[in-house]
Design an enzyme around this catalytic site. Structure first.
Site, short mmCIF file in Angstrom:
data_model
loop_
_atom_site.label_atom_id
_atom_site.label_comp_id
_atom_site.label_asym_id
_atom_site.label_seq_id
_atom_site.Cartn_x
_atom_site.Cartn_y
_atom_site.Cartn_z
N THR A 80 -9.02 -1.38 2.94
CA THR A 80 -8.92 -1.83 1.55
C THR A 80 -9.29 -3.30 1.47
O THR A 80 -9.81 -3.88 2.44
CB THR A 80 -7.52 -1.48 0.98
OG1 THR A 80 -7.50 -1.83 -0.39
CG2 THR A 80 -6.40 -2.19 1.72
N ALA B 152 -14.67 -1.60 -5.47
CA ALA B 152 -14.27 -0.38 -6.17
C ALA B 152 -15.39 0.11 -7.07
O ALA B 152 -15.70 1.31 -7.11
CB ALA B 152 -13.00 -0.64 -6.97
N GLY C 219 -16.86 -4.73 -13.80
CA GLY C 219 -16.61 -5.08 -12.41
C GLY C 219 -17.76 -4.61 -11.54
O GLY C 219 -18.42 -3.60 -11.86
N SER D 87 0.83 -1.21 0.00
CA SER D 87 0.00 0.00 0.00
C SER D 87 0.87 1.27 0.00
O SER D 87 1.84 1.38 0.75
CB SER D 87 -0.91 0.01 1.24
OG SER D 87 -1.62 1.24 1.26
N GLY E 288 -17.33 -5.17 -7.86
CA GLY E 288 -16.81 -5.38 -6.51
C GLY E 288 -16.81 -4.07 -5.73
O GLY E 288 -17.53 -3.11 -6.06
N ASN F 274 -14.25 2.99 2.79
CA ASN F 274 -12.78 2.97 2.67
C ASN F 274 -12.13 3.93 3.66
O ASN F 274 -10.91 3.98 3.75
CB ASN F 274 -12.33 3.28 1.23
CG ASN F 274 -12.37 4.76 0.90
OD1 ASN F 274 -13.13 5.52 1.52
ND2 ASN F 274 -11.59 5.19 -0.06
N GLY G 76 -5.13 4.33 -12.53
CA GLY G 76 -5.75 4.60 -11.24
C GLY G 76 -4.87 5.35 -10.25
O GLY G 76 -5.26 5.54 -9.09
N ASP H 185 -13.68 6.79 -2.62
CA ASP H 185 -13.19 6.32 -3.93
C ASP H 185 -13.84 7.07 -5.09
O ASP H 185 -13.17 7.45 -6.06
CB ASP H 185 -13.45 4.82 -4.09
CG ASP H 185 -12.43 3.95 -3.36
OD1 ASP H 185 -11.34 4.45 -3.04
OD2 ASP H 185 -12.73 2.77 -3.11
N LYS I 137 -13.74 -3.87 2.91
CA LYS I 137 -14.54 -2.65 2.80
C LYS I 137 -16.00 -2.85 3.21
O LYS I 137 -16.61 -1.95 3.78
CB LYS I 137 -14.47 -2.10 1.37
CG LYS I 137 -13.09 -1.51 1.03
CD LYS I 137 -13.09 -0.90 -0.36
CE LYS I 137 -11.74 -0.26 -0.67
NZ LYS I 137 -11.69 0.33 -2.00
#
Ligand code: NAP
Length: 290
Positions: A71, A140, A136, A24, A138, A96, A250, A111, A75
Site C-alpha cells: 500500500t 489508486a 486523482g 490497515s 495517484g 498491490n 471504499g 484494486d 505500490k
C-alpha cells in the site's frame, strides 16, 4: 516451546507492507477469509520506510513469505521489484499484490477489479456508458482506471491537482479518444457526469478538495469515494448535499480487492459478504488504510 508458541513466532507467510500501515484492515480481513476457507495463514502488517522496502521484502521472501499486499507509498516501487507483472499491474504501472514464484515476485493489481466488483455486484450499478469523472491520478486512480474502461464506461475525464500526473495516467491508458486529462481547477467546465469517483487522499491531509459544483452530477449520477470511515465523510457529505442518486464509499472495494489477492494466493475466492457486513457495522470508526 509449545507448537502454538512456535506458530506464533514463525515468520509470516503473508503481509501488507506500507507506511503508515498500523490502521490497515488487511490482516483482519485475510484472517477472516482464512478461517472461512479453513486455510491456515499468518498475515501481518509491516511498516517500512520506502528506502528499506527492497531489503525488507527480500528478507520476508527468505523467511518463507509467499505473498504480500503493498500500500501507500510503495505500490510503484513494488512494480519495479517484480520479476513479472500481470496484465492489470502492467496497465496500472503499480502493484498491490505480490505472489512468490520460483523466479521471484509476480506483481498484480487487484484494486480495479475490487472496485468494479463492489460497484456492480454489491451496489447494483450498471457502469456501462457512464460518462465518468475520476478525481486523482495517484496509485489508486491508476489501479482503478483500466478496470473502469473494461467495465464499459463512456468517456473518462481524469482531473488531478498536479496536472502532469493526469496527463501521464491518460497516456498510460492509451485511449486518447476516450480518456481526457484535465486540471482540477477546470473541473466546473467539464459538463455533467454519470459517475464521479474521488481517488484522492485529500481528506487524509490538511488540505481539502476544492468545493465541487452541483452541475457535475447528471440525473441518477453515482458518487464513489475510494476512502471509507472518517476520510470519506467530506466527499460523501458533498454527494448527499447535491442529491447524488447512489453514494458508495471504499469499504466494499477494500474487501473485494482483498478477496482478489486471496484468490491469487490460495486459488479460491472467499465469500466477501460476511466480512463486509462485519466491517460495515463499525465503518464510522474505521481509518482509511487500504
Ligand atoms: P497517492 O498515490 O498518494 O495519490 C494521492 C492522490 O490524491 C493524488 O492524485 C494527489 O494529487 C491527490 N491529493 C492528495 N491531497 C490532495 C489535495 N489536498 N487536493 C487535491 N488532490 C489531492 O494515493 P493513492 O494510493 O492513490 O490513494 C488515494 C486514496 O485512496 C487514499 O486515501 C487511499 O487510502 C485510498 N484507497 C482506497 C482503497 C480501497 O480499497 N478502498 C484502495 C486504494 C486506495 P497530486 O498528484 O497533485 O499530489
Amino acid at each position: 516451546m509449545s507448537p502454538a508458541d512456535a506458530d506464533a513466532h514463525a515468520a509470516p507467510d503473508y503481509a501488507v507492507f506500507g507506511q503508515p500501515v498500523a490502521h490497515s484492515l488487511s490482516p483482519a480481513i485475510h484472517a477472516a477469509f482464512g478461517r472461512q476457507q479453513s486455510i491456515p495463514l499468518r498475515y501481518t502488517a509491516i511498516d517500512v520506510d520506502p528506502d528499506a522496502f527492497a531489503t525488507k521484502l527480500a528478507r520476508f521472501a527468505d523467511g518463507g513469505g509467499r505473498g504480500a499486499n503493498v500500500t501507500l507509498p510503495l505500490k510503484e516501487a513494488a512494480a519495479a521489484l517484480c520479476a513479472s507483472l500481470g496484465e492489470n499491474a502492467q496497465r496500472a504501472g503499480t502493484v498491490n499484490t505480490l505472489v512468490r514464484r520460483v523466479d521471484g515476485w509476480h506483481g498484480e493489481n487487484t484494486d480495479g477489479r475490487g472496485l468494479v466488483r463492489d460497484l456492480d455486484h454489491r451496489a447494483g450499478l450498471d457502469l456501462r456508458a457512464r460518462r465518468t469523472l475520476l478525481i486523482g491520478a495517484g496509485g489508486a486512480a491508476r489501479g482503478v482506471a483500466p478496470a473502469l474502461l473494461d467495465a464499459g464506461i463512456a468517456d473518462l475525464y481524469v482531473v488531478n491537482r498536479t496536472g502532469a500526473r493526469a496527463d501521464a495516467l491518460a497516456d498510460a491508458l492509451g485511449e486518447p479518444g476516450r480518456v481526457h486529462p484535465r486540471y482540477l481547477e477546470d473541473i466546473a467546465h467539464l459538463g455533467e457526469f454519470d459517475l464521479v469517483i474521488n481517488a484522492t487522499s485529500a481528506a487524509r491531509t490538511s488540505a481539502a478538495l476544492p468545493t465541487l459544483p452541483r452541475s457535475l452530477l447528471a440525473p441518477r449520477a453515482a458518487v464513489v469515494d475510494l476512502n471509507y470511515g472518517e476520510a470519506a465523510v467530506p466527499f460523501l457529505a458533498w454527494a448527499r448535499s447535491v442529491g447524488a442518486h447512489d453514494i458508495v464509499d471504499g469499504l466494499g472495494m477494500l474487501v473485494e480487492q482483498a478477496a482478489e489477492s486471496f484468490a491469487l494466493w490460495h486459488g479460491v475466492r472467499p465469500d466477501t459478504d460476511p466480512v463486509y457486513a462485519e466491517l460495515r457495522a463499525r465503518a464510522a470508526l474505521l481509518v482509511t488504510a487500504d
